[in-house]
Write an enzyme that holds these catalytic residues in place. Structure first.
Site, mmCIF file in Angstrom:
data_model
loop_
_atom_site.group_PDB
_atom_site.id
_atom_site.type_symbol
_atom_site.label_atom_id
_atom_site.label_comp_id
_atom_site.label_asym_id
_atom_site.label_seq_id
_atom_site.Cartn_x
_atom_site.Cartn_y
_atom_site.Cartn_z
ATOM 1 C CG HIS A 1 -1.891 1.057 1.229
ATOM 2 N ND1 HIS A 1 -3.067 0.968 0.532
ATOM 3 C CD2 HIS A 1 -1.865 2.280 1.780
ATOM 4 C CE1 HIS A 1 -3.725 2.082 0.678
ATOM 5 N NE2 HIS A 1 -3.021 2.899 1.434
ATOM 6 N NE ARG A 20 -5.912 -2.598 -9.987
ATOM 7 C CZ ARG A 20 -4.730 -2.007 -10.129
ATOM 8 N NH1 ARG A 20 -4.648 -0.707 -10.345
ATOM 9 N NH2 ARG A 20 -3.610 -2.716 -10.050
ATOM 10 N NE ARG A 62 -8.906 -6.140 -13.126
ATOM 11 C CZ ARG A 62 -7.952 -6.055 -12.205
ATOM 12 N NH1 ARG A 62 -6.758 -6.566 -12.445
ATOM 13 N NH2 ARG A 62 -8.174 -5.447 -11.064
ATOM 14 C CD GLU A 70 -4.488 -10.749 -12.806
ATOM 15 O OE1 GLU A 70 -4.466 -9.825 -11.989
ATOM 16 O OE2 GLU A 70 -5.536 -11.351 -13.126
ATOM 17 C CG ASN A 83 0.566 -5.502 -8.968
ATOM 18 O OD1 ASN A 83 1.685 -5.109 -9.252
ATOM 19 N ND2 ASN A 83 -0.505 -4.731 -9.047
ATOM 20 C CG ASP A 84 -2.804 -10.887 -8.467
ATOM 21 O OD1 ASP A 84 -2.600 -11.149 -7.266
ATOM 22 O OD2 ASP A 84 -3.755 -10.198 -8.843
ATOM 23 C CB CYS A 86 -1.993 -3.202 -16.538
ATOM 24 S SG CYS A 86 -2.730 -4.797 -16.152
HETATM 25 C C1 PEP Z 1 -1.907 -7.203 -11.162
HETATM 26 O O1 PEP Z 1 -2.168 -8.241 -10.550
HETATM 27 O O2 PEP Z 1 -0.756 -6.867 -11.497
HETATM 28 C C2 PEP Z 1 -2.995 -6.274 -11.508
HETATM 29 C C3 PEP Z 1 -2.782 -5.235 -12.285
HETATM 30 O O3 PEP Z 1 -4.208 -6.508 -10.936
HETATM 31 P P1 PEP Z 1 -4.578 -6.073 -9.418
HETATM 32 O O4 PEP Z 1 -3.415 -5.320 -8.874
HETATM 33 O O5 PEP Z 1 -5.811 -5.278 -9.516
HETATM 34 O O6 PEP Z 1 -4.764 -7.417 -8.777
HETATM 35 MG MG MG Z 2 -4.220 -8.815 -10.294
#
Ligand code: PEP
Ligand code: MG
Length: 566
Positions: free
Chosen positions: A200, A302, A338, A426, A449-450, A497
């Site tokens: 965060h 998102r 998305r 992801e 991120n995921d 992204c």
């Molecule tokens: C990700 O997972 O990189 C992504 C962009 O989706 P979120 O952060 O919303 O899970």
């Molecule tokens: Mg994600």
């Protein structure tokens, strides 16, 4: 004591230098401040004598008033969201209901600190029952409680102090309420002991453009009150640097900041390869704000973020209106929307989630189609309605795709509505199967991120696992490489992204791996665009090869830096 950073260099002749994971570039210099501890009070304190209770109540009212005034004062010196959050928090400190509840307890003999705590818990219970946005204020309520108790006990203000001059904030990690109140004019650098690149604190620092380093080991060695620096690109924090050296470096950093602000799109490498620089948005307002800047379109909308506080599924008309706002903000440009990424850390009340022991690996994202096909159908219908008469056809992608069959099924639904289908990569299986998946859809967008969380089997929210949840991990880069090659073979677009797209150095590596669009928080994109404009496609590919061959995340970063310069 002088602790040198791993490269052996002692930047700017500092007395002490410690290092961590670089998150937001830039150089900040100023006094070191620390987030204050939460106060504790004597819970076994005796009842207040009957003749002292009026005075105890007055003491409480004065303390709450002082906290309210201080927060309101900070609000008046802040701007934008910071000012709004601080005004709302000041309002809580002055709330008649809360003050009345505590005063009643004091009148019955409870000491003021215990009364403040008990009255707060009454309101916490009430707010939690109300749910939605009210429930989100619980952290703020407890924050006000702690400030008032500290005031009563004569302790320093807990949470983020209010610096008089631009300062560098060191902390374990920041609570969401703390980060919302950050004023980038006064907190000019951040150094966190915990947290990863997608924590965060990192996300907010990126949005606010505050140089930031996370997962810093030995941060306690940087003395509070000393003059210090945060070098957000090198991942270094130092105390008492040589004044001449740091002054020169700060002047250079100011020039770089000017060049970043002056960067104008569209995105391209030094030798003219087009790399689209896109915005991550959450609603119409954030899309319109992004359209004022240099981003060429939306790379990730998102949609679930607009509905987190909803009990019921939003109506078709309501959804259509919201999606249309985003499409209109970038009329004629690329807009990637998305479908709902419900579940895990973003549960939606209208999509019931079974009690899952491991929600990040449960019914999340596109997987809700098995239990709630009507929710995804309704959303696709609303997206098709929003696209009617718009200047360009929105691209629509599904989150959490793991198999070719899922991609095929989603693409059929999207095409049937006249929209352009894609999926997010992801899950490692989707990266490994990228070519077969890309054969089914028109584009993919890598959610780093995921992808990092699932590749490294490390919870992206865990501050303890920051070293693993780093998109520079060569295993993550190897999966991106598979996707990039598949995109090139099939001639279909591959974008990123996730937060990785906001890191200028990593962005060059991603381009070297075959990524053709980068989508990030709008505040982060000019630095990415500027960096790319000074780097050739071949340099990106060389940096990518070097990073892929590295043995770990830091080594990959160093290898890329050796090719591209810092
Ligand atoms: C990700 O997972 O990189 C992504 C962009 O989706 P979120 O952060 O919303 O899970
Ligand atoms: Mg994600």
């Amino acid at each position: 004591m002088s602790q040198l950073n791993p490269s052996g260099a002692n930047p700017f002749g500092a007395d002490v230098v410690v290092t961590g994971t670089p998150v937001v570039g830039g150089l900040a210099y100023g006094p070191i401040i620390r987030a204050g501890d939460r106060p504790s009070f004597d819970t076994s304190a005796p009842e207040v004598a009957a003749d002292q209770r009026d005075q105890e109540a007055r003491r409480f009212v004065e303390a709450a008033g002082a906290v309210g005034d201080r927060l309101a004062g900070r609000a008046s010196r802040s701007t934008g969201v910071s000012a709004e959050v601080l005004t709302a928090t000041a309002g809580l400190a002055r709330d008649r209901g809360w003050i009345g509840a505590a005063s009643k307890l004091i009148a019955a003999g409870t000491p003021a600190p215990a009364a403040a705590a008990a009255a707060t818990e009454q309101f916490v219970e009430l707010f939690t029952k109300l749910g939605g946005l009210m429930a989100e204020r619980v952290t703020d309520l407890r924050d006000v409680r702690d400030r008032v108790i500290a005031e009563l006990l004569g302790l320093p203000e807990p949470g983020i102090p209010t610096p008089e001059v631009p300062s560098i904030l060191c902390a374990d990690d920041l609570a969401p309420a703390d980060t919302a109140g950050l004023d980038p004019l006064l907190v000019v650098g951040l150094a966190m002991r915990l947290g990863g690149p997608s924590s965060h604190t990192a996300i907010i620092a990126r949005q606010l453009g505050i140089p930031c380093v996370v997962a810093v080991s030995g941060l306690e060695e940087i003395p509070t009150g000393a003059l210090g620096f945060v070098d957000g690109a090198a991942g270094a924090i130092g105390a008492s640097p040589d004044e001449q050296l740091i002054a020169t470096a700060v002047a250079e950093a100011k020039e770089t900041a000017k060049a970043i602000a002056a960067w104008r799109g569209p995105g391209r490498t030094a030798d003219g390869e087009a790399i689209a620089i896109l915005a991550n948005v959450a609603d119409g307002a954030s899309a319109r704000a992004a359209a004022q800047g240099q981003t060429e379109g939306v790379g990730l909308f998102r949609t679930e973020l607009a509905f987190l506080d909803r009990e019921q599924e939003p109506t078709l008309e309501e959804q259509t209106g919201l999606y249309r706002e985003v499409v209109d903000a970038f009329a004629g440009s690329k807009v990637v929307i998305r479908t709902l990424d419900a579940g895990s850390d973003k549960p939606l009340r209208f999509v019931s989630h079974p009690d899952e022991p491991n929600p990040a690996m449960g019914v999340r994202g596109n997987r809700i189609v098995a239990t709630h096909p009507e929710v995804r159908d309704g959303q696709l219908d609303a997206l098709a309605a929003a696209a009617q008469g718009s200047e360009s056809i929105p691209w629509v992608m599904a989150p959490m795709i793991a198999t070719v069959a899922e991609a095929r099924e989603f693409a059929a639904q999207v095409r049937a509505r006249g929209l352009v289908p894609g999926v997010m990569v992801e899950v490692p299986s989707a990266a490994i199967m990228a070519e077969a998946i890309l054969a089914e859809v028109d584009f993919v967008s890598i959610g780093t991120n995921d992808l990092t969380q699932y590749t490294m089997a490390a919870d992206r929210m865990s501050p303890e696992l920051a070293g693993l949840t780093d998109p520079w991990q060569p295993a993550v880069l190897a999966l991106i490489d598979i996707v990039g090659r598949a995109g090139a073979r099939l001639g279909k677009p591959v974008g990123v992204c996730g937060e990785a797209a906001a890191d200028p150095l990593l962005a060059c590596v991603l381009v070297g791996l075959g990524v053709r669009s980068l989508s990030a928080a709008p505040a982060a994109t000019p630095a990415v665009g500027l960096r790319l404009s000074g780097t050739t496609g071949e340099q990106c590919r060389e940096a990518a090869r070097a990073a892929l061959a590295a043995s770990g995340a830091s080594a990959a970063r160093d290898a890329a830096r050796a090719v591209l310069g810092s």
